[in-house]
Design a protein around this motif. Sequence first.
Motif, PDB file in Angstrom:
ATOM      1  N   VAL A   1      32.723  33.016  40.085  1.00 43.99           N
ATOM      2  CA  VAL A   1      33.552  34.168  40.371  1.00 43.99           C
ATOM      3  C   VAL A   1      33.460  34.608  41.773  1.00 43.99           C
TER       4      VAL A   1
ATOM      5  N   ASP B   1      40.823  27.662  35.363  1.00 41.55           N
ATOM      6  CA  ASP B   1      41.141  28.030  36.819  1.00 41.55           C
ATOM      7  C   ASP B   1      41.997  29.361  36.976  1.00 41.55           C
ATOM      8  N   LEU B   2      41.479  30.178  37.334  1.00 38.58           N
ATOM      9  CA  LEU B   2      42.189  31.693  37.292  1.00 38.58           C
ATOM     10  C   LEU B   2      42.320  31.933  38.745  1.00 38.58           C
ATOM     11  N   THR B   3      43.488  32.204  39.569  1.00 35.88           N
ATOM     12  CA  THR B   3      43.460  32.567  40.901  1.00 35.88           C
ATOM     13  C   THR B   3      44.459  34.022  40.927  1.00 35.88           C
TER      14      THR B   3
ATOM     15  N   ILE C   1      33.547  36.785  30.789  1.00 36.16           N
ATOM     16  CA  ILE C   1      33.832  35.477  31.519  1.00 36.16           C
ATOM     17  C   ILE C   1      32.838  34.575  31.337  1.00 36.16           C
TER      18      ILE C   1
ATOM     19  N   ILE D   1      39.576  36.196  42.779  1.00 39.70           N
ATOM     20  CA  ILE D   1      40.539  37.282  42.616  1.00 39.70           C
ATOM     21  C   ILE D   1      40.572  38.014  44.194  1.00 39.70           C
TER      22      ILE D   1
ATOM     23  N   ILE E   1      37.615  35.167  29.261  1.00 40.46           N
ATOM     24  CA  ILE E   1      37.941  33.733  30.110  1.00 40.46           C
ATOM     25  C   ILE E   1      36.706  32.888  29.710  1.00 40.46           C
TER      26      ILE E   1
ATOM     27  N   VAL F   1      37.105  31.646  38.867  1.00 40.92           N
ATOM     28  CA  VAL F   1      37.915  32.866  38.833  1.00 40.92           C
ATOM     29  C   VAL F   1      37.950  33.222  40.195  1.00 40.92           C
TER      30      VAL F   1
ATOM     31  N   ILE G   1      41.523  42.115  37.268  1.00 37.14           N
ATOM     32  CA  ILE G   1      41.391  41.823  35.806  1.00 37.14           C
ATOM     33  C   ILE G   1      41.109  43.350  35.258  1.00 37.14           C
TER      34      ILE G   1
END
Length: 333
Positions: A168, A110-112, A127, A134, A106, A132, A120
């Motif tokens: 994160v 934007d990761l949700t 990262i 999670i 990464i 991020v 992950i």
Amino acid sequence: LFSMADLTLAGTGTLNVTGASNDAIGSKDGLVVLSGTLNVNAKDDGVRGKDYAVIRGGKLSIKAGGDGIKSDNENTDELGWVQLDKGTVNVSAGSQGLDAVGAVNIADGDLTVSESEEGIQGKAVTIAGGVVDINASDDGINATSHTEVGGTEQVEDGVILTISGGTVTLFAGADGIDSNGTATITGGTVAISTKSGGRGGGEGALDVNGAVTVPAGISFDASKIKADELVEVADSDKQVQAEFVLTRTATTLLVLSPQLTATESFTVTARTQDDTSSAGKGRTITTAKAAEGSEFATRMGGGRPGGTGGTRPEGGQPPEMGQGPGQGQGQEQ
């Protein structure tokens, strides 16, 4: 939507894909998303590129009964890998949010992952930037070679987890970060909430079988922080050293950052994101002393069963940044 060759998706429109009996979007080789809006609903995996799955832009909304984004090539010369360079990705998955036999990288975006067993999973998880967030019923991030059954303390060769930047936040039912190899945090801000708390007990914020290199952190009661509030950690001079949005309520939080110094006191405040007051001026949650990051690490771990793993391969590279689907085999929206 399936391709026997490399598949590239780009455009300004919206693509809605439903995989009623299996995966929604899949490629026998590599898969790249450059732009556009993708709404994906799959009985099994949402987006699957056998050799690699790369997101370089666009907006993806994925609901999957299996993995959200997956790359599962087990060829040791070219292990499957997943990469997020830019864009916005929202995943609700019955299994892993992002899952690769090899590497998960990464760089930005934007990761949700709003729902998953593990947010992950990969052999080499990196990262370097982005945001991020999670939510996982098991581990937030799991670095594993996919060969060991849970409950072993064996250090798995080549398994690494590295965080060098970004923000994160991890909400985990088991470990926040679980590495069956090594774990290194040199940058960014990492906030972890686990049902087992921030310290000890085998399952916790950091569960690492090998060497652990992490910065100082603070663990504190977060029950007074509301969902979606901006949390700031300020030093004795009222300078904010770490900040993040807490997207869900939490009982206890561990915050790790290179900007924190062990034995020094820091004040945690919270405020609504639309609050225009000065940084660090939200309501006070607590004042706590930071401790060495290694104090928050436990020494029990175990990978999930499966195939072999590895780092990102030299071969099987996706198209250069900005290359459209017309330049090679692919499909345009």
